[in-house]
Write an enzyme that holds these catalytic residues in place. Structure first.
Site, PDB file in Angstrom:
ATOM      1  N   GLY A 186       0.793  -1.217   0.000  1.00 34.59           N
ATOM      2  CA  GLY A 186       0.000   0.000   0.000  1.00 34.59           C
ATOM      3  C   GLY A 186       0.829   1.271   0.000  1.00 34.59           C
ATOM      4  O   GLY A 186       2.069   1.255   0.102  1.00 34.59           O
ATOM      5  N   HIS A 187       0.129   2.392  -0.095  1.00 37.61           N
ATOM      6  CA  HIS A 187       0.775   3.699  -0.178  1.00 37.61           C
ATOM      7  C   HIS A 187       1.552   4.016   1.102  1.00 37.61           C
ATOM      8  O   HIS A 187       1.148   3.656   2.202  1.00 37.61           O
ATOM      9  CB  HIS A 187      -0.263   4.797  -0.449  1.00 37.61           C
ATOM     10  CG  HIS A 187      -1.331   4.882   0.579  1.00 37.61           C
ATOM     11  ND1 HIS A 187      -2.436   4.076   0.587  1.00 37.61           N
ATOM     12  CD2 HIS A 187      -1.458   5.691   1.656  1.00 37.61           C
ATOM     13  CE1 HIS A 187      -3.206   4.377   1.602  1.00 37.61           C
ATOM     14  NE2 HIS A 187      -2.630   5.353   2.289  1.00 37.61           N
ATOM     15  N   ASN A 188       2.697   4.668   0.915  1.00 40.75           N
ATOM     16  CA  ASN A 188       3.560   5.155   2.006  1.00 40.75           C
ATOM     17  C   ASN A 188       4.254   4.044   2.782  1.00 40.75           C
ATOM     18  O   ASN A 188       4.914   4.313   3.794  1.00 40.75           O
ATOM     19  CB  ASN A 188       2.788   6.023   3.007  1.00 40.75           C
ATOM     20  CG  ASN A 188       2.194   7.264   2.376  1.00 40.75           C
ATOM     21  OD1 ASN A 188       2.559   7.629   1.267  1.00 40.75           O
ATOM     22  ND2 ASN A 188       1.279   7.897   3.074  1.00 40.75           N
ATOM     23  N   SER A 247       1.213   2.984   5.026  1.00 45.09           N
ATOM     24  CA  SER A 247       2.042   3.650   6.043  1.00 45.09           C
ATOM     25  C   SER A 247       2.663   2.712   7.060  1.00 45.09           C
ATOM     26  O   SER A 247       3.220   3.172   8.061  1.00 45.09           O
ATOM     27  CB  SER A 247       1.241   4.742   6.771  1.00 45.09           C
ATOM     28  OG  SER A 247       0.804   5.717   5.852  1.00 45.09           O
TER      29      SER A 247
END
Length: 363
Positions: free
Chosen positions: A258-260, A278
């Protein structure tokens, strides 16, 4: 692709015995080996299949009596499975991708290709993209605007890399892998039921219809050297900062990052693993198949998770985890043993209740 036994042994740093000039052109399991194959009999159990095949030479475990096995030549290594890495590279015939630039490829004039780069049919390379020397870009690939791909990259068919992604040297991507898709980021005008459930651990409050607004992904993805991405795996770009993958990370098929997310060096991310946004993962971490990692968590160095583990809290370095929710493997095994004993416990309690009840009535 013929190789002599002594050439193979020299390339692998292994020992060769017998007729070391014997030529082989492939590898096979012992029972299926022809007389031009190198049989892979790296354990005594595997060697039991040699009489069923026609192999004249084999890769064996250290100290094996190759003559007693009826072989003309043999290669031995202290760690045969590690030697397989080099052997398989020597024997790999590849995918048959042609060298050079295929006439159907679409390459923006502002893209920069290093020396000896091959580009397959129907591939698109965007403006400002930079492809390192010796890279092989397979058919039907896409490389976006201003993306940087290091030297000796190898992209199988159908790989897609979005804009402004930065990838180091010797990157390998299996068919259908995608780097730089937008993150899964949506928000409601008011507090969502999802947020409320997280705060209350289960209470949705007053139910009402909600619509989601999209948060665009302004960051990108940064990947280190010697990373391999499995078939149909996805790494999402960051919301503001980049999603970051360290050096030497190996992803199996169908992984979702996923993102980050930040992943350290030399991790193994096995099939169908999902890491939510994250979360941070340390160095030398192994996430077993179907492991799920919730968002905004930290997993320390050298953590190993067993298959289908669901990580819902931070994990200190060095832990071996298993289960849903994730707990120490030894604890999970004890819990599982207790679970299996429950039916017997209930029967024992029922018997005890009957005995007590009879005793009371008799009194």
């Amino acid at each position: 692709m013929n190789h002599s036994i002594k050439e193979i042994a020299a390339a692998l740093g292994a020992e060769a015995f017998g007729n070391t000039d014997l030529q082989v052109n492939g590898v096979a399991e012992p029972a299926q080996a022809s007389d031009t194959d190198l049989a892979l009999a790296m354990k005594p159990d595997f060697a039991a299949g040699l009489p069923d095949g026609q192999a004249r030479a084999a890769m064996l475990w250290a100290g094996a009596d190759w003559q007693a096995l009826g072989l003309e030549a043999a290669i031995t290594a202290p760690r045969p499975r590690f030697a397989m890495a080099g052997l398989s590279a020597m024997m790999d015939p590849g995918q048959g991708f042609a060298t050079g630039i295929h006439p159907s490829a679409v390459i923006d004039p502002a893209a920069e290709l290093g020396e000896n780069v091959s580009v397959g049919p129907l591939t698109v390379i965007g403006a400002g993209a930079r492809i390192g020397a010796g890279s092989v870009i397979g058919p039907q690939c896409f490389i976006g605007t201003d993306t940087v791909l290091g030297e000796s990259a190898y992209l199988r068919e159908g790989v897609k890399i979005g804009a402004r992604v930065t990838i180091g040297a010797r990157f390998i991507a299996q068919p259908g892998a995608i780097v730089g898709g937008d993150g899964f980021s949506f928000v409601t005008p008011e507090q969502s039921t999802i947020e409320r459930v997280r705060d209350t651990l289960g209470d949705q409050g007053d139910l009402a219809a909600q619509s989601y607004a999209r948060i665009h992904s302004l960051g990108s993805v940064t990947i280190g050297d010697d990373v391999e991405l499995g078939a149909n795996s996805c790494i999402d770009r960051g919301t503001v900062r980049d999603t970051q993958i360290g050096n030497g990370v190996k992803f199996d098929n169908l992984a979702q990052i996923g993102h980050n997310v930040e992943i350290g060096n030399d991790c193994l991310i096995c099939a169908q693993v999902g890491v939510a946004g994250s979360s941070r993962i340390g160095n030398n971490v192994v996430l077993g198949g179907q492991t799920g990692v919730s968002d905004n968590l930290f997993i320390g160095d050298h953590v190993i998770t067993g298959g289908a583990t669901k990580v819902l809290a931070n994990v200190p370095a060095g832990r071996v985890m298993l289960g849903y929710p994730a707990m120490k493997m030894e604890t999970h095994i004890e819990v599982y043993k207790g679970l299996r004993r429950l039916p017997r416990l209930f029967r024992d309690v029922a018997t005890l209740q009957k005995a007590v009840s009879k005793s009371i009535k008799s009194d």
